[in-house]
Design a protein around this motif. Structure first.
Motif, PDB file in Angstrom:
ATOM      1  N   SER A 156      -2.020   0.828  15.707  1.00 49.35           N
ATOM      2  CA  SER A 156      -1.788  -0.107  14.600  1.00 49.35           C
ATOM      3  C   SER A 156      -2.739   0.154  13.432  1.00 49.35           C
ATOM      4  CB  SER A 156      -1.958  -1.550  15.084  1.00 49.35           C
ATOM      5  OG  SER A 156      -3.284  -1.783  15.535  1.00 49.35           O
ATOM      6  N   TYR A 157      -3.802   0.912  13.669  1.00 53.33           N
ATOM      7  CA  TYR A 157      -4.740   1.241  12.597  1.00 53.33           C
ATOM      8  C   TYR A 157      -4.150   2.273  11.633  1.00 53.33           C
ATOM      9  CZ  TYR A 157      -8.629  -0.971  15.182  1.00 53.33           C
ATOM     10  OH  TYR A 157      -9.455  -1.863  15.822  1.00 53.33           O
ATOM     11  N   TYR A 158      -3.131   2.966  12.075  1.00 53.68           N
ATOM     12  CA  TYR A 158      -2.697   4.156  11.345  1.00 53.68           C
ATOM     13  C   TYR A 158      -1.222   4.088  10.961  1.00 53.68           C
ATOM     14  CZ  TYR A 158      -6.974   5.652  13.669  1.00 53.68           C
ATOM     15  OH  TYR A 158      -8.265   5.716  14.143  1.00 53.68           O
ATOM     16  N   ASP A 159      -0.883   4.898   9.980  1.00 57.22           N
ATOM     17  CA  ASP A 159       0.499   5.016   9.519  1.00 57.22           C
ATOM     18  C   ASP A 159       0.741   6.471   9.144  1.00 57.22           C
ATOM     19  OD1 ASP A 159       3.037   4.338   8.863  1.00 57.22           O
ATOM     20  OD2 ASP A 159       2.506   2.960   7.237  1.00 57.22           O
ATOM     21  N   LEU A 160       2.014   6.815   8.919  1.00 55.80           N
ATOM     22  CA  LEU A 160       2.352   8.172   8.512  1.00 55.80           C
ATOM     23  C   LEU A 160       2.179   8.331   7.005  1.00 55.80           C
ATOM     24  CD1 LEU A 160       5.627   8.835  10.542  1.00 55.80           C
ATOM     25  CD2 LEU A 160       3.300   9.540  11.119  1.00 55.80           C
ATOM     26  N   GLY A 161       1.579   9.433   6.606  1.00 55.87           N
ATOM     27  CA  GLY A 161       1.497   9.770   5.191  1.00 55.87           C
ATOM     28  C   GLY A 161       2.775  10.451   4.735  1.00 55.87           C
ATOM     29  N   ASP A 162       2.716  11.153   3.609  1.00 52.68           N
ATOM     30  CA  ASP A 162       3.885  11.842   3.080  1.00 52.68           C
ATOM     31  C   ASP A 162       4.150  13.105   3.895  1.00 52.68           C
ATOM     32  OD1 ASP A 162       4.219   9.989   1.060  1.00 52.68           O
ATOM     33  OD2 ASP A 162       2.904  11.067  -0.324  1.00 52.68           O
ATOM     34  N   THR A 181      -3.783   2.165   7.624  1.00 54.84           N
ATOM     35  CA  THR A 181      -2.799   1.183   7.184  1.00 54.84           C
ATOM     36  C   THR A 181      -3.363   0.209   6.146  1.00 54.84           C
ATOM     37  OG1 THR A 181      -3.386  -0.223   9.061  1.00 54.84           O
ATOM     38  CG2 THR A 181      -1.494   1.246   9.327  1.00 54.84           C
ATOM     39  N   GLY A 182      -4.675   0.183   5.932  1.00 57.15           N
ATOM     40  CA  GLY A 182      -5.243  -0.720   4.946  1.00 57.15           C
ATOM     41  C   GLY A 182      -6.758  -0.737   5.019  1.00 57.15           C
ATOM     42  N   PHE A 183      -7.355  -1.561   4.158  1.00 61.17           N
ATOM     43  CA  PHE A 183      -8.817  -1.587   4.036  1.00 61.17           C
ATOM     44  C   PHE A 183      -9.493  -2.003   5.335  1.00 61.17           C
ATOM     45  CE2 PHE A 183     -12.711  -4.004   3.112  1.00 61.17           C
ATOM     46  CZ  PHE A 183     -13.461  -3.016   2.493  1.00 61.17           C
ATOM     47  N   PHE A 184      -9.013  -3.058   5.976  1.00 63.44           N
ATOM     48  CA  PHE A 184      -9.688  -3.559   7.173  1.00 63.44           C
ATOM     49  C   PHE A 184      -9.527  -2.605   8.352  1.00 63.44           C
ATOM     50  CE2 PHE A 184      -8.953  -7.428   4.663  1.00 63.44           C
ATOM     51  CZ  PHE A 184     -10.251  -7.896   4.580  1.00 63.44           C
ATOM     52  N   LYS A 185      -8.396  -1.916   8.415  1.00 66.55           N
ATOM     53  CA  LYS A 185      -8.230  -0.911   9.468  1.00 66.55           C
ATOM     54  C   LYS A 185      -9.157   0.268   9.223  1.00 66.55           C
ATOM     55  CE  LYS A 185      -4.922  -3.339  11.282  1.00 66.55           C
ATOM     56  NZ  LYS A 185      -5.178  -4.145  12.490  1.00 66.55           N
ATOM     57  N   TRP A 186      -9.394   0.571   7.936  1.00 76.63           N
ATOM     58  CA  TRP A 186     -10.342   1.651   7.602  1.00 76.63           C
ATOM     59  C   TRP A 186     -11.760   1.286   8.044  1.00 76.63           C
ATOM     60  CZ3 TRP A 186     -14.197   1.274   3.628  1.00 76.63           C
ATOM     61  CH2 TRP A 186     -14.899   2.459   3.416  1.00 76.63           C
ATOM     62  N   THR A 187     -12.147   0.025   7.849  1.00 69.58           N
ATOM     63  CA  THR A 187     -13.490  -0.380   8.237  1.00 69.58           C
ATOM     64  C   THR A 187     -13.668  -0.407   9.752  1.00 69.58           C
ATOM     65  OG1 THR A 187     -12.840  -2.714   8.144  1.00 69.58           O
ATOM     66  CG2 THR A 187     -13.796  -1.750   6.154  1.00 69.58           C
ATOM     67  N   LYS A 188     -12.584  -0.727  10.471  1.00 66.43           N
ATOM     68  CA  LYS A 188     -12.675  -0.808  11.932  1.00 66.43           C
ATOM     69  C   LYS A 188     -12.527   0.544  12.607  1.00 66.43           C
ATOM     70  CE  LYS A 188     -10.984  -5.561  12.491  1.00 66.43           C
ATOM     71  NZ  LYS A 188      -9.925  -6.401  13.116  1.00 66.43           N
ATOM     72  N   GLY A 189     -11.646   1.356  12.057  1.00 65.39           N
ATOM     73  CA  GLY A 189     -11.336   2.627  12.707  1.00 65.39           C
ATOM     74  C   GLY A 189     -12.399   3.673  12.437  1.00 65.39           C
ATOM     75  N   LYS A 190     -12.352   4.690  13.264  1.00 68.40           N
ATOM     76  CA  LYS A 190     -13.206   5.852  13.003  1.00 68.40           C
ATOM     77  C   LYS A 190     -12.417   6.785  12.090  1.00 68.40           C
ATOM     78  CE  LYS A 190     -15.645   5.489  17.395  1.00 68.40           C
ATOM     79  NZ  LYS A 190     -16.024   6.178  18.664  1.00 68.40           N
ATOM     80  N   ASP A 191     -12.671   8.059  12.165  1.00 70.57           N
ATOM     81  CA  ASP A 191     -11.942   8.999  11.336  1.00 70.57           C
ATOM     82  C   ASP A 191     -10.470   9.030  11.726  1.00 70.57           C
ATOM     83  OD1 ASP A 191     -14.354   9.591  10.226  1.00 70.57           O
ATOM     84  OD2 ASP A 191     -14.659  11.443  11.346  1.00 70.57           O
TER      85      ASP A 191
END
Length: 556
Positions: A156-162, A181-191
Motif C-alpha cells: 500500500s506504500y507504493y504505486d506504479l509509475g509511468d 503513493t504519497g507524502f506520508f507513505k514516503w515518510t514511513k517507507g524505506k527506499d
C-alpha cells in the motif's frame, strides 16, 4: 541570490515612503509584501523549479512587478501615482502579449524549426522483424505489473509509475518504476524497492520484479525528489520530463533531458541529458552527440507531440490555420493516451510514431505518418501511406471483428510487415486482459489476421497477403521478395478447412514448406508425391512460405 528579488515587492515610489513611513500599518504592509514576495519566489524556485535564465526573469519578473505596482495604487494622492500606475499597466500588457499573442506570431519559425530536423521519404526501406514487434499493449503490461506489485510487503506504500517501452539486452520490455503513493507513505517507507518489467514481445511471459532499492525518485519529497536533486546542481538549463531507463544489466537510472528555449520560451531545443543514479544520487551530464547506447528515451513525448503538430499545422503560417487551411494535416488525437507512441525499428532504435490525417474531423484515412528518432529528434515523414487506414479506422475494424465478445482495442501501431503497411492492434476484455492480437492491412481492411499466439498471428497474416492481396503483386522488401523455384514433390500434406483445402508440400533438396489453398489453386487438390511443379512464392525467410502461382507439369 534569487530571494533578494523579494525586496522588489516593497513600494518603490519614494513619495509614498515620504508620506507614510511613520504609520505602523504602512510598515506592516511592507513586511507582508516582502513575505508574500518570498513565498512567490519559493513557489517558482522550489516547487516549479524554474531555470535561472534571463528569459525566465523577464517572463515572471514582469508579472511580479506589475502586481506590486498595482498594489501601490491604493495611494492615489501621492506624487508618482500615474507613473507607477502606467508602469503596472505596461508590464501587464507586455506580459500578456508574450504569453498570449506572441506564440501565434512565430508560427513560421516553429515550422522552419521542425523542417530542419525532417526528412521526407516514400516508405521505410526494410520490413520489421516480427520477433521484435511489440504485441503486448501497455494496459495489459500494467495489469500484470499491478498484480506483481501486490506481492510486495507494505504494497500500500507504493504505486506504479509511468510505463515505457524499452530495449534491454536486445529484447523489448514494458518497464514500470515503482513510486510512493504519497507524502506520508514516503515518510514511513524505506527506499522504493525496485521496478517491474514485462516482455513486450512475448505475451506468455510473466512480469518480473527487479529488486533495486531507489532513494531519488519523482514521487519522493524535499531533496530526494528526482528533479529537485538535478535542479540543485544545474540551475540554468531547462529540465524536461524524466524517464526511467535500466541498462542491459538491469541497473536502474533516470534520464532527465535538458536544453534551451528559442523564441522567448516557445520552442525547446534539447541539448543533452542528465543520467541520475537513483540509488546514490550521482548525476552524469551527456551531450546529445554522446548518449550511452542503452538509453532509448531522450526526446520526451510532449516535445515530439509539439514538433509533429507544428510540422502539420504551420506549413503556410498561422493565418492559414484560421482561413483557407491549405495543406494542413493533423496528428491523430487520442483520448487519455499520448499522441505519439513508441515503435522500435528493424535496428531496434526507438521512434515516436504518429499517423497524420486531413484536418477534417472524422477522417478515416492517413495522409502519411512520421517516425521521430527518440535519441536524436530527427523526424522522417513517410508519404506512401497516403490513403491508407488511420489508427482509429484500424481500431474500428478490430473491434467490429470481435463485436460479440465486446473486446476493446488498445493503442494501434503501424509497422511495415512483409512489405505492407500493417496496423498491430491488441484486443482486451473489460479487465484489460489481452485476449487477441490483430494485424490489419492498412491498404485493404479486408486483409487481416488475428490470434492469441504471436507465431500463428504472423503466419496467418502472411498467408492472407499471399492469397488476397490481388492488386499488389510486387512487394518491395528484403523480407518478402518474390522468388521462383521448380522441382519434384517429396512430401504432401492436405487439410480440410471451411470451403477449401490447404495443401502443404516440400520439394526434393529444399527445406521450405510451400502452402497453397484450393480456393486460389483448384488443381492443387490433385498434387501427389513425385509430381514436378513450378512455383512463384513470397520468401519471408521463414520455414513455411505461401505460394503466389503454381504450375503442375503433368496437368498441362
Amino acid at each position: 541570490m534569487l530571494y533578494l528579488f523579494a525586496l522588489l515587492a516593497l513600494t518603490l515610489n519614494p513619495f509614498v515612503w515620504i508620506a507614510y513611513y511613520k504609520k505602523r500599518s504602512f510598515i506592516y504592509s511592507q513586511i507582508f509584501r516582502v513575505i508574500f514576495g518570498l513565498f512567490f519566489l519559493f513557489i517558482l524556485d522550489y516547487i516549479q523549479l524554474i531555470d535561472y535564465s534571463t528569459q525566465a526573469l523577464i517572463k515572471f519578473g514582469l508579472f511580479y512587478m506589475a502586481f506590486f505596482f498595482f498594489c501601490d495604487l491604493i495611494y492615489p494622492h501621492v506624487k508618482g501615482y500615474f507613473i507607477f500606475g502606467s508602469l503596472a499597466i505596461l508590464f501587464l500588457l507586455i506580459s500578456a502579449y508574450l504569453q498570449i499573442v506572441y506564440p501565434y506570431t512565430i508560427a513560421n519559425d516553429k515550422y522552419e524549426f521542425v523542417v530542419k530536423k525532417t526528412t521526407v521519404a516514400s516508405r521505410e526501406k526494410e520490413s520489421m522483424d516480427e520477433k521484435h514487434i511489440a504485441v503486448v499493449p501497455e494496459s495489459y503490461a500494467r495489469y500484470r505489473s499491478e498484480k506483481k506489485l501486490g506481492e510486495l510487503a507494505h504494497s500500500s506504500y507504493y504505486d506504479l509509475g509511468d510505463s515505457t517501452l524499452q530495449k534491454i539486452d536486445e529484447e523489448l520490455f514494458w518497464v514500470t518504476p515503482i513510486e510512493y503513493t504519497g507524502f506520508f507513505k514516503w515518510t514511513k517507507g524505506k527506499d522504493v524497492p525496485g521496478y517491474i518489467k514485462m516482455s513486450a514481445e512475448d505475451e506468455n511471459k510473466d512480469a518480473v520484479l527487479v529488486k533495486s532499492a531507489m532513494k531519488y525518485v519523482p514521487s519522493a519529497y524535499f531533496q530526494e525528489d528526482l528533479k529537485r536533486l538535478v535542479r540543485s546542481k544545474y540551475k540554468h538549463t531547462i529540465l524536461l520530463e524524466a524517464s526511467f531507463e535500466p541498462d542491459d544489466q538491469d541497473n536502474p537510472y533516470y534520464v532527465v533531458p535538458y536544453g534551451d528555449y528559442n523564441k522567448f520560451r516557445q520552442m525547446v531545443d534539447i541539448k543533452g541529458i542528465y543520467i541520475v543514479n537513483p540509488q546514490t544520487g550521482d548525476i552524469k551530464n551527456h551531450l546529445l552527440n554522446n548518449i550511452p547506447e542503452y538509453i532509448d528515451h531522450v526526446i520526451p513525448t510532449s516535445v515530439a507531440e509539439d514538433w509533429n503538430e507544428w510540422y502539420g499545422k504551420y506549413v503556410h503560417g498561422f493565418w492559414n490555420t484560421i482561413f483557407s487551411k491549405e495543406d494542413i494535416i493533423s496528428p491523430t488525437k487520442w483520448e487519455d493516451i499520448n499522441e505519439v507512441n513508441g515503435v522500435f525499428n528493424k535496428d531496434l532504435q526507438l521512434n515516436w510514431f504518429t499517423d497524420f490525417t486531413r484536418s477534417k474531423s472524422g477522417s478515416g484515412s492517413m495522409v502519411g505518418y512520421s517516425m521521430m528518432n527518440a535519441r536524436t529528434g530527427k523526424l522522417t515523414f513517410y508519404t506512401d501511406a497516403n490513403g491508407s487506414l488511420n489508427g482509429k479506422a484500424a481500431i474500428n475494424v478490430a473491434e467490429k471483428t470481435f463485436r460479440a465478445e465486446k473486446y476493446e482495442a488498445g493503442t494501434p501501431l503501424l509497422y511495415t510487415i512483409y512489405g505492407q503497411f500493417t496496423w498491430v492492434v491488441p484486443l482486451m476484455d473489460s479487465n484489460n486482459v489481452l485476449r487477441e492480437m490483430m494485424l490489419v492491412n492498412a491498404k485493404d481492411e479486408k486483409i487481416y489476421s488475428h490470434s492469441n499466439a504471436k507465431a500463428k498471428l504472423f503466419n496467418d497474416y502472411k498467408y492472407a497477403l499471399a492469397t488476397q492481396l490481388k492488386d499488389d503483386k510486387s512487394i518491395p522488401t528484403d523480407i518478402a521478395n518474390k522468388k521462383k523455384t521448380a522441382g519434384k514433390i517429396s512430401y504432401v500434406y492436405k487439410a480440410e478447412e471451411a470451403n477449401s483445402t490447404i495443401v502443404k508440400f516440400m520439394l526434393s533438396g529444399q527445406d521450405k514448406i510451400f502452402q497453397v489453398s484450393s480456393t486460389d489453386f483448384p488443381y492443387s487438390i490433385f498434387i501427389e508425391k513425385g509430381m514436378n511443379v513450378s512455383i512463384n512464392y513470397i520468401d519471408t525467410e521463414e520455414l513455411v512460405v505461401s505460394v503466389d502461382s503454381l504450375t503442375i507439369e503433368k496437368l498441362q
